[in-house]
Design a protein around this motif. Structure first.
Motif, mmCIF file in Angstrom:
data_model
loop_
_atom_site.group_PDB
_atom_site.id
_atom_site.type_symbol
_atom_site.label_atom_id
_atom_site.label_comp_id
_atom_site.label_asym_id
_atom_site.label_seq_id
_atom_site.Cartn_x
_atom_site.Cartn_y
_atom_site.Cartn_z
ATOM 1 N N ALA A 149 3.116 23.920 -8.862
ATOM 2 C CA ALA A 149 2.149 22.824 -8.743
ATOM 3 C C ALA A 149 2.680 21.541 -9.373
ATOM 4 O O ALA A 149 2.263 20.458 -9.011
ATOM 5 C CB ALA A 149 0.828 23.212 -9.394
ATOM 6 N N ASN A 150 3.592 21.642 -10.306
ATOM 7 C CA ASN A 150 4.140 20.470 -10.975
ATOM 8 C C ASN A 150 5.445 19.985 -10.363
ATOM 9 O O ASN A 150 6.084 19.108 -10.918
ATOM 10 C CB ASN A 150 4.359 20.761 -12.462
ATOM 11 N N VAL A 151 5.851 20.538 -9.243
ATOM 12 C CA VAL A 151 7.117 20.166 -8.626
ATOM 13 C C VAL A 151 6.927 18.917 -7.775
ATOM 14 O O VAL A 151 6.005 18.813 -6.982
ATOM 15 C CB VAL A 151 7.678 21.317 -7.763
ATOM 16 N N LEU A 152 7.812 17.969 -7.981
ATOM 17 C CA LEU A 152 7.871 16.762 -7.155
ATOM 18 C C LEU A 152 9.154 16.841 -6.350
ATOM 19 O O LEU A 152 10.228 17.069 -6.909
ATOM 20 C CB LEU A 152 7.868 15.506 -8.018
ATOM 21 N N GLU A 153 9.044 16.668 -5.049
ATOM 22 C CA GLU A 153 10.229 16.769 -4.195
ATOM 23 C C GLU A 153 10.108 15.769 -3.053
ATOM 24 O O GLU A 153 9.034 15.587 -2.488
ATOM 25 C CB GLU A 153 10.344 18.182 -3.634
ATOM 26 N N SER A 154 11.219 15.133 -2.728
ATOM 27 C CA SER A 154 11.239 14.185 -1.620
ATOM 28 C C SER A 154 12.640 14.152 -1.011
ATOM 29 O O SER A 154 13.641 14.269 -1.722
ATOM 30 C CB SER A 154 10.865 12.783 -2.107
ATOM 31 N N THR A 155 12.661 13.986 0.302
ATOM 32 C CA THR A 155 13.931 13.833 1.008
ATOM 33 C C THR A 155 13.928 12.475 1.702
ATOM 34 O O THR A 155 13.021 12.169 2.476
ATOM 35 C CB THR A 155 14.131 14.945 2.051
ATOM 36 N N GLY A 180 6.830 -9.495 -14.621
ATOM 37 C CA GLY A 180 5.562 -8.784 -14.668
ATOM 38 C C GLY A 180 4.952 -8.546 -13.297
ATOM 39 O O GLY A 180 4.385 -7.481 -13.035
ATOM 40 N N ASP A 181 5.046 -9.541 -12.407
ATOM 41 C CA ASP A 181 4.499 -9.382 -11.058
ATOM 42 C C ASP A 181 5.206 -8.245 -10.324
ATOM 43 O O ASP A 181 4.563 -7.436 -9.646
ATOM 44 C CB ASP A 181 4.635 -10.680 -10.247
ATOM 45 N N PHE A 182 6.508 -8.176 -10.458
ATOM 46 C CA PHE A 182 7.286 -7.120 -9.807
ATOM 47 C C PHE A 182 6.926 -5.757 -10.401
ATOM 48 O O PHE A 182 6.736 -4.773 -9.680
ATOM 49 C CB PHE A 182 8.787 -7.400 -9.968
ATOM 50 N N ALA A 183 6.795 -5.706 -11.731
ATOM 51 C CA ALA A 183 6.442 -4.443 -12.396
ATOM 52 C C ALA A 183 5.049 -3.977 -11.982
ATOM 53 O O ALA A 183 4.835 -2.780 -11.741
ATOM 54 C CB ALA A 183 6.532 -4.603 -13.913
ATOM 55 N N TYR A 184 4.097 -4.896 -11.882
ATOM 56 C CA TYR A 184 2.752 -4.538 -11.415
ATOM 57 C C TYR A 184 2.796 -4.022 -9.983
ATOM 58 O O TYR A 184 2.090 -3.083 -9.627
ATOM 59 C CB TYR A 184 1.816 -5.735 -11.505
ATOM 60 N N MET A 185 3.609 -4.653 -9.141
ATOM 61 C CA MET A 185 3.737 -4.199 -7.759
ATOM 62 C C MET A 185 4.211 -2.744 -7.724
ATOM 63 O O MET A 185 3.645 -1.909 -7.018
ATOM 64 C CB MET A 185 4.706 -5.090 -6.977
ATOM 65 N N LEU A 186 5.233 -2.430 -8.497
ATOM 66 C CA LEU A 186 5.737 -1.057 -8.534
ATOM 67 C C LEU A 186 4.709 -0.100 -9.145
ATOM 68 O O LEU A 186 4.611 1.056 -8.718
ATOM 69 C CB LEU A 186 7.053 -0.985 -9.315
ATOM 70 N N THR A 187 3.925 -0.565 -10.104
ATOM 71 C CA THR A 187 2.880 0.276 -10.685
ATOM 72 C C THR A 187 1.838 0.624 -9.634
ATOM 73 O O THR A 187 1.399 1.772 -9.530
ATOM 74 C CB THR A 187 2.231 -0.411 -11.898
ATOM 75 N N PHE A 188 1.431 -0.356 -8.833
ATOM 76 C CA PHE A 188 0.491 -0.083 -7.741
ATOM 77 C C PHE A 188 1.075 0.948 -6.773
ATOM 78 O O PHE A 188 0.374 1.861 -6.332
ATOM 79 C CB PHE A 188 0.163 -1.363 -6.959
ATOM 80 N N LEU A 189 2.338 0.801 -6.438
ATOM 81 C CA LEU A 189 2.969 1.748 -5.511
ATOM 82 C C LEU A 189 3.034 3.149 -6.119
ATOM 83 O O LEU A 189 2.846 4.145 -5.414
ATOM 84 C CB LEU A 189 4.353 1.246 -5.094
ATOM 85 N N ALA A 190 3.280 3.235 -7.416
ATOM 86 C CA ALA A 190 3.287 4.543 -8.084
ATOM 87 C C ALA A 190 1.892 5.164 -8.075
ATOM 88 O O ALA A 190 1.745 6.366 -7.822
ATOM 89 C CB ALA A 190 3.793 4.396 -9.527
ATOM 90 N N VAL A 191 0.870 4.364 -8.321
ATOM 91 C CA VAL A 191 -0.513 4.855 -8.282
ATOM 92 C C VAL A 191 -0.813 5.435 -6.907
ATOM 93 O O VAL A 191 -1.407 6.505 -6.782
ATOM 94 C CB VAL A 191 -1.499 3.718 -8.651
ATOM 95 N N ALA A 192 -0.382 4.741 -5.861
ATOM 96 C CA ALA A 192 -0.603 5.231 -4.495
ATOM 97 C C ALA A 192 0.191 6.505 -4.235
ATOM 98 O O ALA A 192 -0.341 7.491 -3.723
ATOM 99 C CB ALA A 192 -0.227 4.157 -3.480
ATOM 100 N N ALA A 193 1.475 6.500 -4.593
ATOM 101 C CA ALA A 193 2.347 7.637 -4.295
ATOM 102 C C ALA A 193 1.922 8.902 -5.034
ATOM 103 O O ALA A 193 2.069 10.008 -4.505
ATOM 104 C CB ALA A 193 3.795 7.290 -4.654
ATOM 105 N N LEU A 194 1.380 8.749 -6.215
ATOM 106 C CA LEU A 194 1.038 9.904 -7.041
ATOM 107 C C LEU A 194 -0.374 10.433 -6.795
ATOM 108 O O LEU A 194 -0.812 11.369 -7.461
ATOM 109 C CB LEU A 194 1.229 9.564 -8.524
ATOM 110 N N GLY A 195 -1.076 9.858 -5.826
ATOM 111 C CA GLY A 195 -2.423 10.347 -5.524
ATOM 112 C C GLY A 195 -3.364 10.211 -6.705
ATOM 113 O O GLY A 195 -4.142 11.116 -7.002
ATOM 114 N N ALA A 196 -3.314 9.070 -7.374
ATOM 115 C CA ALA A 196 -4.056 8.872 -8.615
ATOM 116 C C ALA A 196 -5.572 8.947 -8.449
ATOM 117 O O ALA A 196 -6.282 9.215 -9.409
ATOM 118 C CB ALA A 196 -3.671 7.524 -9.241
ATOM 119 N N GLY A 197 -6.082 8.746 -7.245
ATOM 120 C CA GLY A 197 -7.516 8.831 -7.016
ATOM 121 C C GLY A 197 -8.066 10.240 -7.100
ATOM 122 O O GLY A 197 -9.276 10.445 -7.200
#
Length: 188
Positions: free
Chosen positions: A8-14, A140-157
């Motif tokens: 369940a804790n495995v992250l994998e991507s190709t 900071g703007d670039f870092a926030y952009m990547l943070t948003f993308l991480a939130v989306a990719a990780l299924g944070a909702g």
């Protein structure tokens, strides 16, 4: 820990034929939640500040004058946007209310991927408009952009958020995202 718990804790991507695999720490879920809430509060606060301000939000001056002054290679585009009345009218509503809606979506964890996509898009536009390479291309703007993308990719909702419930809402005897798979791009 059981094999199922470990998997369940495995992250994998190709990507481009290259597979990367790692195992997330069990505390990672709390950091995912913290990122979602941090960005949600930041955007709700920023949007509410604009919506509730004594003077209405007006992006025209920023679009027309800020980007040429800071040397953005996209200055001509921003100036053209700032000189287009209908576009400025849309931006004057979209920025403050977009920030409020993105913030609320992230805080409650509803339509998190959709909110994070629009948050990342806004941060990309701010990055291009606030062009500052004094300390390199990462700000900071670039870092926030990547943070948003991480939130989306990780299924944070799905972490103490409404998306976990929305995805499983029964429609015709099946969970919503099974019945309408495209919603997995908006929820999570």
């Amino acid at each position: 820990m059981s094999r199922r718990e470990l998997d369940a804790n495995v992250l994998e991507s190709t990507v481009l034929g290259r597979t990367v695999r790692t195992r997330a720490h069990s505390l990672s879920v709390w950091f995912v939640l913290a990122l979602r809430l941090m960005m949600g509060i930041a955007f709700l606060w920023s949007g509410a500040d604009k919506v509730l301000a004594a003077e209405p939000f007006d992006a025209a001056g920023y679009l027309q004058y800020a980007t040429p002054e800071n040397g953005s290679p996209f200055a001509d585009l921003f100036v053209a946007m700032g000189q287009t009345d209908w576009f400025v009218a849309v931006v004057n509503v979209a920025v403050p209310w977009g920030e409020v809606l993105i913030g609320l979506g992230l805080i409650v964890g509803a339509f998190t991927r959709l909110a994070a996509f629009f948050g990342a898009f806004m941060m990309l536009m701010f990055y291009l408009g606030n062009w500052d390479m004094a300390h390199g291309p990462i700000n900071g703007d670039f870092a926030y952009m990547l943070t948003f993308l991480a939130v989306a990719a990780l299924g944070a909702g799905r972490v103490l958020g409404l998306d976990a419930y929305i995805e499983q809402y029964p429609v015709g005897g099946r969970p919503l995202v099974e019945r309408y798979p495209f919603l997995s791009y908006l929820l999570g």
